[in-house]
Design a protein around this motif. Structure first.
Motif, short mmCIF file in Angstrom:
data_model
loop_
_atom_site.label_atom_id
_atom_site.label_comp_id
_atom_site.label_asym_id
_atom_site.label_seq_id
_atom_site.Cartn_x
_atom_site.Cartn_y
_atom_site.Cartn_z
N PRO A 42 16.31 14.61 52.71
CA PRO A 42 16.17 14.27 54.13
C PRO A 42 15.88 12.77 54.33
O PRO A 42 16.49 12.12 55.19
N LEU A 43 14.99 12.25 53.48
CA LEU A 43 14.65 10.83 53.57
C LEU A 43 15.88 9.98 53.27
O LEU A 43 16.14 8.97 53.93
N LEU A 44 16.64 10.43 52.27
CA LEU A 44 17.85 9.70 51.88
C LEU A 44 18.85 9.67 53.04
O LEU A 44 19.50 8.66 53.29
N LEU A 45 18.93 10.77 53.77
CA LEU A 45 19.88 10.85 54.89
C LEU A 45 19.50 9.84 55.98
O LEU A 45 20.34 9.07 56.44
N ALA A 46 18.21 9.83 56.36
CA ALA A 46 17.76 8.89 57.39
C ALA A 46 18.02 7.45 56.92
O ALA A 46 18.50 6.61 57.67
N ASN A 47 17.73 7.22 55.64
CA ASN A 47 17.93 5.88 55.09
C ASN A 47 19.41 5.50 55.07
O ASN A 47 19.77 4.36 55.30
N LEU A 55 11.81 13.78 60.84
CA LEU A 55 11.47 14.18 59.48
C LEU A 55 10.04 13.80 59.12
O LEU A 55 9.42 14.43 58.29
N ASN A 56 9.53 12.74 59.73
CA ASN A 56 8.20 12.27 59.39
C ASN A 56 7.33 12.29 60.65
O ASN A 56 7.31 11.35 61.42
N PRO A 57 6.59 13.40 60.87
CA PRO A 57 5.86 13.57 62.12
C PRO A 57 4.84 12.47 62.36
O PRO A 57 4.47 12.23 63.50
N LYS A 58 4.40 11.81 61.29
CA LYS A 58 3.42 10.74 61.48
C LYS A 58 3.96 9.59 62.31
O LYS A 58 3.24 8.91 63.00
N LEU A 59 5.30 9.39 62.23
CA LEU A 59 5.91 8.29 62.96
C LEU A 59 6.14 8.64 64.42
O LEU A 59 6.37 7.77 65.23
N GLY A 75 19.21 6.64 63.14
CA GLY A 75 18.38 6.58 61.95
C GLY A 75 16.90 6.72 62.27
O GLY A 75 16.18 7.49 61.63
N HIS A 76 16.46 5.99 63.30
CA HIS A 76 15.04 6.07 63.67
C HIS A 76 14.69 7.45 64.20
O HIS A 76 13.59 7.96 63.95
N ALA A 77 15.62 8.06 64.97
CA ALA A 77 15.36 9.40 65.50
C ALA A 77 15.23 10.39 64.35
O ALA A 77 14.32 11.23 64.34
N TRP A 94 17.35 20.54 64.97
CA TRP A 94 18.20 20.14 66.10
C TRP A 94 17.41 20.16 67.40
O TRP A 94 17.56 19.27 68.24
N VAL A 95 16.56 21.19 67.57
CA VAL A 95 15.76 21.27 68.80
C VAL A 95 14.88 20.03 68.94
O VAL A 95 14.77 19.44 70.01
N ARG A 96 14.29 19.60 67.79
CA ARG A 96 13.42 18.41 67.85
C ARG A 96 14.24 17.14 68.04
O ARG A 96 13.85 16.25 68.76
N TYR A 97 15.39 17.07 67.34
CA TYR A 97 16.22 15.87 67.45
C TYR A 97 16.71 15.68 68.88
O TYR A 97 16.76 14.56 69.38
N ARG A 98 17.06 16.83 69.51
CA ARG A 98 17.65 16.75 70.85
C ARG A 98 16.70 16.11 71.85
O ARG A 98 17.12 15.55 72.85
#
Lengths: 308, 349
Positions: free
Chosen positions: A223-228, A301-305, A294-296, A26-30
Motif C-alpha cells: 500500500p505504501l509503495l502504491l501511494a509512493n 492508508l495512514n490515519p495519523k496523517l 498520492g496524498h489522498a 474506496w468509501v474513505r477515499y471517496r
C-alpha cells in the motif's frame, strides 16, 4: 469436514475480506475531495492520451504536411494557434500527452522496482542479527545515500549526454536517479514488518529469505509503495520536462517538455503565446492531479496523517 | 522540485537522529564529527570515481572527441593519446586523474580552449549570487508563510497559501521563467530580458550595483517562488506536528499570550526539519539554477553546463558536475553538523 473444503472456505473468506477491505478503502477515499478531483483529471488525461489518433491526425505533427500559417493565434482549425512550423498546438498537445505520460509511468515503474527491491532486501537482512546481514543493509544504504546526495539534474544531464538522446535513455536516466527516496521509505516499513511475530513464525517453519520477502514483507509494504508510486509519477513527469527542455529528449517523439524546448528556441514572446502556455499548464494540471491522488492515498492508508 | 525526491530528503532528515544515535554508543562529540566528515569524503570519492569511469570509459575515444572534424594520421592520434596517458592501465589513469583533480587541473575546455578551472571560476560567482539570494528569500518568506498557515490550520490564509504552494510546486521552474520573461520583459519592459549587466558594463560603483540587481530580479524571483512552496509546506506540517504537544498546553496554562506560545515555544521546535531541508535542498536549487540561468542567459555555472551540454564540451560538463556534487555534499555535511549542535536530542540519543 475434509481438509480441502476447509481450505477453500478459508480462501473464500480471505477473498471476501479482501473485497471488503477494498470497498472500505474506496468509501474513505471517496470522501477526499482533492483526491477525487485528481482522479477525475487523471482519467481524462489518460483517455485523451489513448484516444489521440481519434482526436487529431498524426499527420498534423509532420512539418511537411503543416499547411497552416506559422505562429498564428487561435483559429477555427487550430483552437490554440500554431507553432513556428505551422502545426496546430492542440494536435501537438494531444500527442505530447502520450509521450509525457508514457515516460512518466515507465520511469516510475523502473524507479519503483529498484526502490522496492533495495528497500525490502536492506530491511529484511538488516533485521536479521548477523554480521553479514548488517553489512548488506549498510552497503545498500550507502548506495542509496550516494544517489540521494548527488544532485539530480547534473547527474541526469551527464548520463543522458553520454548515452545519447532517445526515449529509452530518458526513461532509464530518470528511473535510475529517482528511486532512493522510495528505497528509504520501504526499508523503514520493511524493518517494522520484520519485527512482527508472524515473520518469526515463518522463519521457524523454515521459510527461505526469498519466501519471507515476497510472501510476507512485500504484501505489507505494497500500500505504501502504491501511494509512493503515484507521487513519484508527478516527479518523473517534471524531470522529463526539464531534461527535454535542455535538449536531452527524443526530438522525433515530442513530449510537452519538447514543445517547451521548441517554443524557447524559437524565441520567447515572439510567436503564438499559447504554444508556450498550453504545455506548461498541461504539466501543472497533471502533476497536481498525481500529487492530489498520492496524498489522498497516503491519508487513507495512514490515519495519523488524516488530521492534517 | 519533485515530490518523490523531496520525500527522500525528508526521510533522511527524520533518520538523522537515529543514525547519530547508533554511531554514538558512548563516544564523544569529536568521534561523531570525524565519522560524519569521513563519510562525506567517501561520498566525494565515489563521485570522483563515477566521473572518471563515465567520461573516460563510455565515450570510447577522448582524443577523437578533442580533434573532432580534423583528419589526423594514426600516428598523430597515438601521440595525443600518449600525452593524455590513455594507453596506461586503468588504475594508473584513475590515480593520475585523482592527483590532477586535487591540484585543480580539470582539463581543457573543448569550446574555449582554456583550462576548465578558468571557465568554472568565471561562472562561479554569478551562480553563488543567484542561488544565495533566492535561497535566503525563499527561506524567509516560505518559513513565515508556513508558520502563519500552520498556526491557523484550515483558516483563510492556510487555504489560499496551500493552494498557491501546491501550484508552484507542480510548476516547471523554467516555464515560470519564460512566462515572467514575456510579461515583465517583453510586454511591460520593466526588467531586462537576460544577462547580468547592461550593454557596456552597466557603469561602475553604485550604478553598476543597481544595474546588477535590476538584472537579478527576474531569475531570483523564479527560484524564490518555486522553492518557497516547499519550505512553506514543510514548515506548516512540522508546526502542525507540534500543535498537540504537552509543552504547548503547559505554556498556555501559564497564561502566555498566543503569539508568545507560537514564537517562543512552537516555532523553535518546528524549525529543525526546515533547517535540515533547506540545506539538503541545495541539490534541487542547483537543478533549478541550470534551467533558470538558461532562460535568462545568466552567465553562471548553469548556463555554462547548458552550453557545454549542447557543444558537447565534456571537460566542462565533468568539472561542473564535480563542483555541483561537492557543493551538495558539503551542504549535507553542514546540515548534519548543524543539527547535532542545535538539537540536544541528536547529541544525547
Amino acid at each position: 469436514m475434509t481438509a480441502p473444503t476447509a481450505t477453500t472456505a478459508g480462501a473464500r473468506r480471505v477473498g471476501h475480506s479482501r473485497g471488503q477491505a477494498l470497498a472500505r478503502f474506496w468509501v474513505r477515499y471517496r470522501k477526499d475531495r482533492g483526491g477525487m478531483t485528481g482522479l477525475a483529471v487523471l482519467l481524462f488525461m489518460i483517455v485523451v492520451a489513448l484516444a489521440a489518433p481519434l482526436l487529431a491526425s498524426s499527420r498534423g505533427l509532420n512539418p511537411i504536411f503543416a499547411t497552416y500559417p506559422a505562429n498564428a493565434g487561435p483559429g477555427w482549425h487550430y483552437p490554440l494557434g500554431t507553432d513556428a512550423d505551422g502545426r496546430s498546438v492542440l494536435t501537438e498537445l494531444i500527442w505530447g500527452s502520450r509521450i509525457s505520460l508514457l515516460i512518466g509511468f515507465a520511469a516510475t515503474l523502473l524507479s519503483m522496482v529498484i526502490g522496492a527491491l533495495i528497500g525490502i532486501v536492506a530491511g529484511h537482512f538488516g533485521a536479521l542479527n548477523g554480521w553479514l546481514g548488517r553489512q548488506t543493509d549498510n552497503l545498500l544504504m550507502r548506495i542509496t545515500d550516494w544517489f540521494l546526495v548527488v544532485p539530480f539534474l547534473p547527474l541526469a544531464i551527464v548520463l543522458a549526454r553520454t548515452l545519447g538522446p532517445s526515449l529509452h535513455v530518458i526513461i532509464f536516466v530518470i528511473g535510475i536517479t529517482s528511486w532512493p527516496g522510495t528505497a528509504r521509505i520501504i526499508r523503514a516499513q520493511a524493518l517494522a514488518v520484520e519485527a512482527r511475530p508472524y515473520l518469526e513464525r515463518a522463519r521457524v517453519l523454515g521459510a527461505g529469505h526469498w519466501h519471507q520477502m515476497v510472501k510476507h514483507v512485500l504484501p505489507n509494504v505494497m500500500p505504501l509503495l502504491l501511494a509512493n508510486t503515484i507521487l513519484t509519477v508527478a516527479g518523473t513527469i517534471l524531470s522529463e520536462t526539464t531534461l527535454s527542455f535542455l535538449g536531452l529528449g527524443d526530438p522525433t517523439r515530442a513530449s510537452w517538455g519538447e514543445m517547451l524546448n521548441a517554443a524557447f528556441s524559437s524565441g520567447v514572446g515572439t510567436g503564438n503565446v499559447f504554444w508556450l502556455l498550453a504545455p506548461g499548464i498541461a504539466i501543472i494540471v497533471v502533476v497536481m492531479a498525481f500529487t492530489l491522488v498520492g496524498h489522498a492515498l497516503e491519508a487513507v492508508l495512514n490515519p495519523k496523517l488524516r488530521e492534517r | 522540485m519533485s515530490d518523490a525526491i523531496s520525500g527522500g530528503t525528508l526521510a533522511v532528515a527524520h533518520e538523522l537522529p537515529d543514525r547519530a544515535g547508533a554511531s554514538r554508543a558512548g563516544a564523544g562529540l569529536i568521534k561523531l564529527l570525524s565519522i560524519k566528515i569521513s563519510s562525506a569524503l567517501v561520498t566525494l570519492f565515489f563521485v570522483l570515481a563515477f566521473n572518471f569511469f563515465l567520461f573516460r570509459v563510455l565515450p570510447a575515444d577522448p582524443a577523437r572527441n578533442l580533434v573532432r572534424g580534423s583528419t589526423l594520421t594514426a600516428a598523430q592520434m597515438a601521440a595525443i593519446n600518449r600525452t593524455f596517458g590513455i594507453g596506461l592501465p586503468l588504475p594508473e589513469q584513475f590515480w593520475n586523474y585523482l592527483i590532477q583533480t586535487i591540484h585543480g587541473n580539470l582539463g581543457i575546455s573543448f569550446q574555449y580552449h582554456i583550462p576548465v578551472s578558468q571557465v568554472i571560476g568565471a561562472a562561479l560567482w554569478p551562480t553563488i549570487l543567484l542561488v544565495g539570494s533566492s535561497t535566503v528569500l525563499s527561506t524567509i518568506i516560505g518559513v513565515q508563510m508556513g508558520i502563519r498557515a500552520g498556526w491557523n490550520r484550515g483558516g483563510g490564509f492556510d487555504r489560499i497559501s496551500t493552494a498557491i504552494n501546491n501550484t508552484l510546486y507542480a510548476m516547471p521552474d523554467f516555464w515560470l521563467g519564460m512566462v515572467l520573461l514575456i510579461v515583465f520583459a517583453s510586454k511591460w519592459a520593466l526588467f531586462p530580458a537576460g544577462g547580468m549587466h547592461s550593454f557596456g558594463g552597466g557603469g561602475t560603483g553604485w550604478h553598476g550595483l543597481v544595474d546588477l540587481l535590476w538584472h537579478l530580479v527576474l531569475p531570483a524571483s523564479v527560484l524564490t517562488l518555486v522553492y518557497l512552496a516547499e519550505y512553506s509546506l514543510v514548515m506548516r506540517s512540522s508546526l502542525i506536528d507540534e500543535l498537540g504537544s504537552d509543552y504547548l498546553l503547559t505554556a498556555r496554562a501559564k497564561g502566555l499570550r498566543d503569539t508568545m506560545v507560537r514564537r517562543r515555544h512552537a516555532v523553535p521546535n518546528a524549525l529543525l526539519p526546515s533547517i535540515t531541508l533547506i540545506m539538503l535542498n541545495l541539490g534541487f536549487v542547483i537543478s533549478g539554477a541550470i534551467t533558470t540561468e538558461t532562460v535568462f542567459s545568466w552567465p553562471g555555472l548553469g548556463l555554462a553546463s547548458y552550453n557545454a551540454l549542447n557543444y558537447p564540451d565534456y571537460p566542462v560538463l565533468e568539472g561542473a558536475f564535480l563542483l555541483f556534487s561537492a557543493a551538495v555534499i558539503a551542504a549535507n555535511l553542514i546540515a548534519d553538523l548543524l543539527l547535532t549542535v542545535l538539537d540536544p536530542r541528536v547529541r544525547q540519543a
